[in-house]
Scaffold this active site. Structure first.
Site, mmCIF file in Angstrom:
data_model
loop_
_atom_site.group_PDB
_atom_site.id
_atom_site.type_symbol
_atom_site.label_atom_id
_atom_site.label_comp_id
_atom_site.label_asym_id
_atom_site.label_seq_id
_atom_site.Cartn_x
_atom_site.Cartn_y
_atom_site.Cartn_z
ATOM 1 N N ASP A 189 0.775 -1.245 0.000
ATOM 2 C CA ASP A 189 0.000 0.000 0.000
ATOM 3 C C ASP A 189 0.812 1.304 0.000
ATOM 4 O O ASP A 189 1.791 1.417 0.749
ATOM 5 C CB ASP A 189 -0.844 0.094 1.270
ATOM 6 C CG ASP A 189 -1.569 -1.175 1.619
ATOM 7 O OD1 ASP A 189 -1.496 -2.148 0.873
ATOM 8 O OD2 ASP A 189 -2.228 -1.176 2.675
ATOM 9 N N GLU A 239 -10.462 -2.427 4.501
ATOM 10 C CA GLU A 239 -9.119 -1.903 4.762
ATOM 11 C C GLU A 239 -8.980 -0.513 4.143
ATOM 12 O O GLU A 239 -9.730 -0.141 3.247
ATOM 13 C CB GLU A 239 -8.051 -2.820 4.142
ATOM 14 C CG GLU A 239 -8.097 -4.257 4.663
ATOM 15 C CD GLU A 239 -6.995 -5.151 4.103
ATOM 16 O OE1 GLU A 239 -6.431 -5.919 4.876
ATOM 17 O OE2 GLU A 239 -6.720 -5.097 2.881
HETATM 18 C C1 FRU Z 1 -3.854 -3.638 2.772
HETATM 19 C C2 FRU Z 1 -3.205 -4.072 4.071
HETATM 20 C C3 FRU Z 1 -3.549 -3.115 5.189
HETATM 21 C C4 FRU Z 1 -2.421 -3.312 6.148
HETATM 22 C C5 FRU Z 1 -1.253 -3.534 5.217
HETATM 23 C C6 FRU Z 1 -0.212 -4.458 5.751
HETATM 24 O O1 FRU Z 1 -3.207 -4.075 1.640
HETATM 25 O O2 FRU Z 1 -3.600 -5.392 4.383
HETATM 26 O O3 FRU Z 1 -4.822 -3.319 5.749
HETATM 27 O O4 FRU Z 1 -2.231 -2.203 6.989
HETATM 28 O O5 FRU Z 1 -1.780 -4.048 4.015
HETATM 29 O O6 FRU Z 1 0.916 -4.486 4.921
#
Ligand code: FRU
Length: 501
Positions: free
Chosen positions: A31, A210
């Site tokens: 992300d 998320e």
């Molecule tokens: C989304 C996610 C988030 C988390 C991160 C962990 O892709 O699962 O919810 O904070 O990636 O790398």
């Protein structure tokens, strides 16, 4: 006119390496995080595993840009500490030193999830923490009162996105809480009060929620009509064909509560392709610019760890400006690539005011895999239009528009290497209405990705592809007679400096 990559080990020249999308120099990225504009720089942080090209203990990688196109890599900003790994989150400018971290000046504050386990168990624990920077994001200090927000009743409690809400004079945090978004407010970014929860029975619940984001956008380019948009990403679930994806809601927000304008059963997707996840927008862009710029992670949890790239893994989407348009069905998100991308165009080829008849290929002889294509066609007298990309004898990626059914399709079944995951080879079709028979497409090709913006940007498809380095051919053809108002093919320059330069 040719822009070809050659597989070599020189800087940013490896096989499949994007030339004008953001990628880390090496190792795993997911992300985008903490995107904030401050003192003339766009900051991009990102979920990063510095020791491997698969997901692992998460850090925040860091890069800055002055134009959202050229990026400078900076050292890792945040690394795991006694409170756990550094999961996703946001950053803001604390203009009036509400935190007291900056001795009355302004500075940057990152608000992120610390992820570890409840002591003595393997039960996940996700708590929210702060870090701050007094030197334009070059160095970061974790707040010594971390974590600042915990909610032991919720297992998936992560990805805080914070913004300043002018009307109520408070910071607002939107945070994923299982399959809802919870909202908190604060005067100082340290003490948080729960104010509302949104999502029960709303939109899609085909996965854990998320990476939310909440912001206001102008409607139909008006200066006084605005609506609030809530982005929510949905994690991968085995029984959902297309893997992880991002939905959005349009409504009202009064500083505490979000109210959805649409029917709660209506699901709106940010991107109809498979490879745009966890996208959020930049904080603190100058008000006068009126811009809201979005960037997503150009991959899909379904196969992200299997994609055939090395030594880096994953790219970001192009940065995109967002706005809203009123349609008969309600409000729709419009995405357009940032105009700054035009600064890296090389001279290309433009076709104007001519007929394209069946049997012909307007793009015959043109080649490339780092391209910006613009099509403006009248399709009234034809059945379909076919745009072939990254072609060789064995491979091609096909975008096709079928006029009678108003469908735009994307086919990557023969696009190149699809062997790394059984879900990858796919074809998809979506509706794209063409008012007055006018088909408009803007397409970006960057060796291992294709982004398609249809119409005014109301339909977007972002898809990865992994073609061989000899797959450079282009085709624009039709089965009737299409009128070409304009078709432009522009090769794009690499935004990555050669080390020897
Ligand atoms: C989304 C996610 C988030 C988390 C991160 C962990 O892709 O699962 O919810 O904070 O990636 O790398």
């Amino acid at each position: 006119m040719t822009v070809e990559h050659t597989a070599s080990t020189s800087y940013y020249q490896e096989k499949y390496r994007p030339q004008f999308h953001f990628t880390p120099e090496k190792n795993w990225m997911n992300d985008p995080n903490g995107m904030v504009y401050y003192n003339g720089e766009y900051h991009l942080f990102y979920q990063y595993h510095p020791n491997s090209n698969v997901w692992g203990p998460m850090h925040w990688g860091h890069a800055v840009s002055k134009d959202l196109v050229h990026w400078e890599h900076l050292p890792i900003a945040l690394k795991p500490d006694e409170n756990g790994m550094i999961f996703s989150g946001s950053a803001v400018v604390d203009w009036h030193d509400t935190t007291g971290f900056f001795g009355g000046e302004s500075g940057l504050v990152a608000i992120f999830t610390h992820a570890d386990e409840y002591p003595g168990t393997d039960k996940p624990r996700q708590r929210q923490s702060l870090a701050y920077s007094k030197d334009n994001g070059r160095t970061w200090t974790p707040y010594d009162g971390n974590p600042v927000l915990a909610e032991p009743r919720i297992i998936d409690f992560r990805d805080p996105k914070v913004f300043w809400h002018e009307d109520t004079g408070r910071w607002v945090m939107v945070i994923a809480s299982g399959q809802t978004v919870s909202m908190y407010t604060s005067l100082n970014l340290i003490d948080w009060e729960f104010v509302s929860e949104f999502g029960d029975g709303e939109g899609s619940h085909q996965g854990v929620w998320e990476c939310p984001d909440l912001f206001q956008l102008p409607v139909d380019h008006s200066t006084d009509k605005k609506k609030w948009v809530l982005l929510v990403s949905l994690g991968d679930e085995p029984d959902v064909e297309e893997g992880s994806k991002t939905q959005y809601f349009v409504g009202e927000f009064d500083g505490k509560t979000f109210v959805n304008d649409h029917d709660s059963a209506k699901v709106l997707w940010v991107d109809r392709g498979w490879d745009n996840y966890a996208g959020v927008t930049w904080s603190d862009l100058p008000m006068a610019s009126g811009r809201r710029v979005f960037m997503g992670w150009m991959s899909n949890w379904r196969y992200a760890i299997d994609t055939p790239t090395s030594t880096w893994r994953s790219a970001m989407t192009l940065p995109r400006e967002l706005s809203l348009k009123t349609t008969r069905e309600g409000f729709r998100l419009i995405q357009t690539p940032v105009p700054d991308i035009e600064s890296i165009r090389n001279e290309g080829q433009t076709f104007e005011d001519m007929e394209l008849k069946s049997g012909g290929n307007l793009f015959k002889g043109l080649k490339g895999n780092a391209l910006d294509l613009e099509l403006d066609l009248d399709v009234t007298y034809t059945g379909s239009v076919r745009l072939g990309l990254l072609q060789s004898e064995k491979e091609e990626t096909v975008i096709e528009y079928d006029v009678s059914s108003s469908t735009l399709s994307f086919d990557r079944r023969r696009s190149g290497d699809a062997s790394f995951h059984q879900s990858f080879a796919m074809t998809q079709s979506i509706t794209l209405n063409v008012p007055d028979g006018r088909l408009k497409l803007r397409v970006f090709v960057d060796w291992s990705s294709v982004e398609v913006f249809g119409g005014d940007g109301e339909v977007v498809l972002t898809n990865l592809v992994f073609p061989g380095e000899e797959s450079l051919g282009l085709e624009l053809s039709t089965d009737g007679t299409a009128y070409v108002h304009k078709a432009r093919v522009s090769p794009l320059k690499s935004v990555w400096k050669q080390v020897s330069e």
